[in-house]
Design a protein around this motif. Sequence first.
Motif, short mmCIF file in Angstrom:
data_model
loop_
_atom_site.label_atom_id
_atom_site.label_comp_id
_atom_site.label_asym_id
_atom_site.label_seq_id
_atom_site.Cartn_x
_atom_site.Cartn_y
_atom_site.Cartn_z
N ALA A 128 38.21 45.40 40.63
CA ALA A 128 39.01 44.42 41.08
C ALA A 128 38.51 43.60 42.18
CB ALA A 128 40.25 45.24 41.55
N ILE A 129 38.08 42.42 41.73
CA ILE A 129 37.50 41.40 42.67
C ILE A 129 38.74 39.99 42.84
CG2 ILE A 129 35.64 39.77 42.98
CD1 ILE A 129 33.99 41.48 40.89
N THR A 130 39.01 39.59 41.49
CA THR A 130 40.00 38.49 41.54
C THR A 130 41.11 38.55 42.41
OG1 THR A 130 39.00 38.05 39.13
CG2 THR A 130 40.80 36.75 39.84
N SER A 137 41.40 33.38 44.76
CA SER A 137 39.92 33.43 44.74
C SER A 137 39.64 34.01 43.41
CB SER A 137 39.54 34.49 45.84
OG SER A 137 38.13 35.02 45.71
N SER A 149 36.62 32.22 40.75
CA SER A 149 35.16 31.88 40.60
C SER A 149 34.69 31.90 41.81
CB SER A 149 35.24 30.54 39.98
OG SER A 149 35.71 30.50 38.73
N ILE A 165 44.48 40.46 41.05
CA ILE A 165 44.95 40.16 39.71
C ILE A 165 44.13 40.27 38.68
CG2 ILE A 165 46.59 38.63 40.63
CD1 ILE A 165 44.99 36.11 40.12
N ILE A 221 38.42 34.47 25.67
CA ILE A 221 38.23 35.32 27.29
C ILE A 221 36.58 35.46 27.41
CG2 ILE A 221 38.43 37.69 26.15
CD1 ILE A 221 39.39 36.42 29.82
N PHE A 245 35.93 35.66 31.58
CA PHE A 245 35.70 36.54 32.46
C PHE A 245 34.19 36.91 32.94
CE2 PHE A 245 36.97 40.41 29.65
CZ PHE A 245 35.74 40.20 28.87
N GLY A 268 32.72 35.23 34.87
CA GLY A 268 32.12 33.99 35.24
C GLY A 268 32.38 33.14 34.15
N THR A 269 33.16 31.79 34.55
CA THR A 269 33.49 30.89 33.47
C THR A 269 32.28 30.20 32.94
OG1 THR A 269 33.99 29.39 34.89
CG2 THR A 269 35.83 30.70 34.32
N GLN A 299 31.89 27.07 33.08
CA GLN A 299 31.50 26.14 34.19
C GLN A 299 30.50 26.79 35.21
OE1 GLN A 299 34.41 26.45 32.75
NE2 GLN A 299 35.30 24.59 32.27
C1 FAD Z 1 41.84 38.99 30.46
C2 FAD Z 1 41.13 39.09 31.75
C3 FAD Z 1 40.38 40.23 32.36
C4 FAD Z 1 39.83 40.01 33.48
N1 FAD Z 1 39.35 41.09 34.15
C5 FAD Z 1 38.93 41.11 35.28
C6 FAD Z 1 38.41 42.39 36.22
O1 FAD Z 1 38.50 43.29 35.32
N2 FAD Z 1 38.26 42.41 37.47
C7 FAD Z 1 38.40 41.26 37.93
O2 FAD Z 1 38.00 41.05 39.05
N3 FAD Z 1 38.67 39.80 37.52
C8 FAD Z 1 38.87 39.94 36.10
N4 FAD Z 1 39.29 38.57 35.39
C9 FAD Z 1 39.33 37.51 36.18
C10 FAD Z 1 38.32 36.52 35.95
O3 FAD Z 1 37.10 37.01 36.41
C11 FAD Z 1 38.58 35.13 36.32
O4 FAD Z 1 39.73 34.85 35.87
C12 FAD Z 1 37.40 34.18 36.21
O5 FAD Z 1 36.43 34.53 37.19
C13 FAD Z 1 38.04 32.94 36.63
O6 FAD Z 1 38.58 32.81 37.84
P1 FAD Z 1 40.17 32.11 38.16
O7 FAD Z 1 40.98 32.52 37.03
O8 FAD Z 1 40.47 32.25 39.54
O9 FAD Z 1 39.84 30.40 38.03
P2 FAD Z 1 39.35 29.47 38.78
O10 FAD Z 1 38.27 30.02 39.68
O11 FAD Z 1 40.31 28.88 39.56
O12 FAD Z 1 38.78 28.21 37.91
C14 FAD Z 1 39.71 27.45 37.33
C15 FAD Z 1 38.89 26.50 36.58
O13 FAD Z 1 37.95 25.70 37.37
C16 FAD Z 1 36.55 25.78 36.81
N5 FAD Z 1 35.81 26.00 38.33
C17 FAD Z 1 36.05 26.64 39.54
N6 FAD Z 1 34.99 26.41 40.20
C18 FAD Z 1 34.32 25.57 39.87
C19 FAD Z 1 32.92 24.99 40.20
N7 FAD Z 1 32.45 25.33 41.42
N8 FAD Z 1 32.50 24.16 39.36
C20 FAD Z 1 33.03 23.64 38.20
N9 FAD Z 1 34.13 24.18 37.63
C21 FAD Z 1 34.84 25.22 38.15
C22 FAD Z 1 36.54 27.12 36.27
O14 FAD Z 1 35.35 27.29 35.29
C23 FAD Z 1 37.92 27.06 35.56
O15 FAD Z 1 37.66 26.34 34.35
C24 FAD Z 1 39.88 38.63 34.26
C25 FAD Z 1 40.63 37.75 33.84
C26 FAD Z 1 40.86 37.82 32.64
C27 FAD Z 1 41.80 36.51 31.84
#
Ligand code: FAD
Length: 400
Positions: free
Chosen positions: A129-131, A135, A137, A160, A372, A376, A378-379, A381
């Motif tokens: 659990a990081i997200t 917080s 990305s 979350i 997905i 997950f 790291g997106t 982007q």
């Molecule tokens: C089904 C699912 C399973 C998951 N499992 C886990 C898990 O087990 N543990 C865990 O910790 N997390 C988990 N996650 C979370 C996932 O890692 C995050 O959703 C992901 O890292 C993106 O973070 P965020 O949703 O807060 O988006 P944000 O960081 O808010 O980003 C929103 C948008 O802005 C873009 N963006 C953000 N910063 C920048 C930048 N500097 N430059 C350009 N574009 C940018 C992103 O690419 C994205 O398109 C999961 C998510 C899902 C949906």
Amino acid sequence: MIGLELPKSALQLKSMLNNVAINLFRPIARKYDEAEHEYPKELDVMRGAMGGLGGRRPPEDSAGKGKDKPESESLGTNMMTIIGTEEMGYGDTGLMLSIPGRGLGNAAIAAVATEEQKQKFGDKWAAMAITEPESGSDSGSITTTAVLDGDEWVLNGEKIFVTCADRCEVVVIWATVDPSAGKAGIKSFIVEKGTPGFKLEKLEYKLGIRASDTGTFVLKDCRIPKENLLGSAEVKKRSTEGFKGVMKTFDNTRPMVAAMSNGVARAALELTREKMEEGGCKLDYHRNINNIGSMEKEYYMLEANLEAMRLLTYKAAWMADNKEFNSLEASMAKAKAGRCGTLITQKCCELLGPLGISQKYLAEKWMRDSKILDIFEGTGQIQHLIIARNVLKLSSKELR
Ligand SMILES: Cc1cc2nc3c(=O)[nH]c(=O)nc-3n(C[C@H](O)[C@H](O)[C@H](O)COP(=O)(O)OP(=O)(O)OC[C@H]3O[C@@H](n4cnc5c(N)ncnc54)[C@H](O)[C@@H]3O)c2cc1C
């Protein structure tokens, strides 16, 4: 030099996991897409049977393994893992992520736990659990806190989108022990299910990978033993070494996510080809390029993308096995596979026409499942950002 010919051991593994994909995953794929949050009990047969493969758990301490053997006989653990992962992704990604005991938290425990911690938690199913709500990305900005009080850490915060939230037995929670220290203050802690103040608040209803459970945890004055901190408690102000070390785990796991995408894309292409050929559109790789139809051309372009996705994935995994710094290649593999995986599964639905939308086939599900894999760990982007930093030799402070 990279050798891409698969030795017998890799072909055997590929064949064995292809069997799992076809005979265990595919028959129940639709059932657990519809029965979201229900545990796929059919997967119990896989508990403890996967060695270094499966789920989002990367190979343990794998760098260099297999290197001392002749290349024709053995591949390193990272290569074997991505070959197996592609097969299971080809079967069903949501089910693959639900294999008991193969959570991302298990990787953290395997990488940094003490012997006592490994004894106590090594066999437990561990989520990571990081997200947090504020917080994602930028994982260095987490606000969950851990304060030492006597022999216990007291944790407060919210996590979350945690994969395996309901099914796991323990969760590796990222929290800061010193908010003023930035990334240097971030540590990870093992929290057992059932600990007072640790609550699974809700489970998500998702677009895809519905067989995999994803949930929110709230930590309210949650007390855990002092010895549940993973790694060192020392906070070296202005040093991000510890944080960078944890982030290196992703250089192993990102090629795995890419491999899942390769598997889903392959499944979609295979079904599309079958149906195109049944419909009279025979694919012929020898026909003059001026003489091919638009559907055929589209198909070849998607196939070429899959090949590029796979080659980048193999390269990143091979480098990890050979102890080469692969942060750039791991991000390239994930960026390419994440983006093209969604493109391929979507285009396949188009090429399939009504069959691509019908629930009679899994194509529409694969289109939903693949998204997905570009989010997950790291997106897309964020992968591009990491690639740019590596190529331009800029730090995360210099290029945000
Ligand atoms: C089904 C699912 C399973 C998951 N499992 C886990 C898990 O087990 N543990 C865990 O910790 N997390 C988990 N996650 C979370 C996932 O890692 C995050 O959703 C992901 O890292 C993106 O973070 P965020 O949703 O807060 O988006 P944000 O960081 O808010 O980003 C929103 C948008 O802005 C873009 N963006 C953000 N910063 C920048 C930048 N500097 N430059 C350009 N574009 C940018 C992103 O690419 C994205 O398109 C999961 C998510 C899902 C949906």
